[in-house]
Design an enzyme around this catalytic site. Sequence first.
Site, PDB file in Angstrom:
ATOM      1  N   ASN A  30       8.235   0.392   2.400  1.00  0.00           N
ATOM      2  CA  ASN A  30       7.769   0.601   3.776  1.00  0.00           C
ATOM      3  C   ASN A  30       6.265   0.347   3.866  1.00  0.00           C
ATOM      4  O   ASN A  30       5.615   0.080   2.859  1.00  0.00           O
ATOM      5  CB  ASN A  30       8.145   2.007   4.254  1.00  0.00           C
ATOM      6  CG  ASN A  30       7.523   3.093   3.401  1.00  0.00           C
ATOM      7  OD1 ASN A  30       6.311   3.231   3.328  1.00  0.00           O
ATOM      8  ND2 ASN A  30       8.371   3.853   2.706  1.00  0.00           N
ATOM      9  N   ARG A  31       5.733   0.419   5.072  1.00  0.00           N
ATOM     10  CA  ARG A  31       4.351   0.031   5.334  1.00  0.00           C
ATOM     11  C   ARG A  31       3.321   1.135   5.107  1.00  0.00           C
ATOM     12  O   ARG A  31       2.168   0.983   5.488  1.00  0.00           O
ATOM     13  CB  ARG A  31       4.212  -0.438   6.789  1.00  0.00           C
ATOM     14  CG  ARG A  31       4.951  -1.704   7.102  1.00  0.00           C
ATOM     15  CD  ARG A  31       4.662  -2.109   8.541  1.00  0.00           C
ATOM     16  NE  ARG A  31       5.439  -3.270   8.930  1.00  0.00           N
ATOM     17  CZ  ARG A  31       5.094  -4.527   8.622  1.00  0.00           C
ATOM     18  NH1 ARG A  31       3.995  -4.773   7.949  1.00  0.00           N
ATOM     19  NH2 ARG A  31       5.855  -5.527   9.009  1.00  0.00           N
TER      20      ARG A  31
END
Length: 228
Positions: A30-31
């Site tokens: 994920n970011r």
Amino acid sequence: ALPRDLEGRRVVVSAGGTREALDPVRFLGNRSSGKQGYAIARLAAQRGAQVTLIAGNTIGLEAPAAVEVVHVTSAEQLKVAVDKHSLGADAVIMAAAVADFRPVNVAASKIKKGAGEPNSIELAKTPDILAGLVQSRRDGHLPGTAIVGFAAETGDEHADVLTHARAKLARKGCDLLVVNAVGEGKAFEVDTNDGWLLGADGTEIALDHGSKALLASRVLDALGPLLR
Ligand code: C5P
């Protein structure tokens, strides 16, 4: 000068994103940059706490001064490290972006391009670490440990975001939920953040747009009254 209000306290902070392996070279991730959790860990140490930072993947952040850093990769590893270091802690702050799902099968060697259609990936749920901490406390294993969760919520209306966040706070059972509205210039990959602090006691504090260091100070200010 910074307050030394966390002198003698032991605080565990998780930060960054987890990576769930598909094969030796690929993962689901994920970011999360890790910046908000690192800012909290740094400031907690500066305010006198003995801090353990459980760090997943970050954008290559430098370890904060005087903080013990434990590096992990997957949600399962994060859980093991958080559970271990939380024993006897005064507070646990779960800023990490933990994967909700992991691939069921992890290939031992690199998955090859096949001749046929793209394959699907079978997923299994990862354990909810935050909810597990709350359950441990209910079971008497984490007496007096304050537990803080994070929620990154999307939604155009503040009312929607807050309604979801209130429900999440109740579901997770933690003492404080740091709510970030995810979007342009907010929460992920940037140096600024805003949102709300929701307390299990019904309190709601708006966090003006500002640096992650500023948000860290607001979180630690709200933590004070929760410490036993
Ligand atoms: O349910 P959601 O993922 O939005 O909840 C976010 C909060 O729960 C964060 O504090 C995150 O660190 C924590 N979490 C967790 N274990 C998971 C998923 C999220 O502890 N498997």
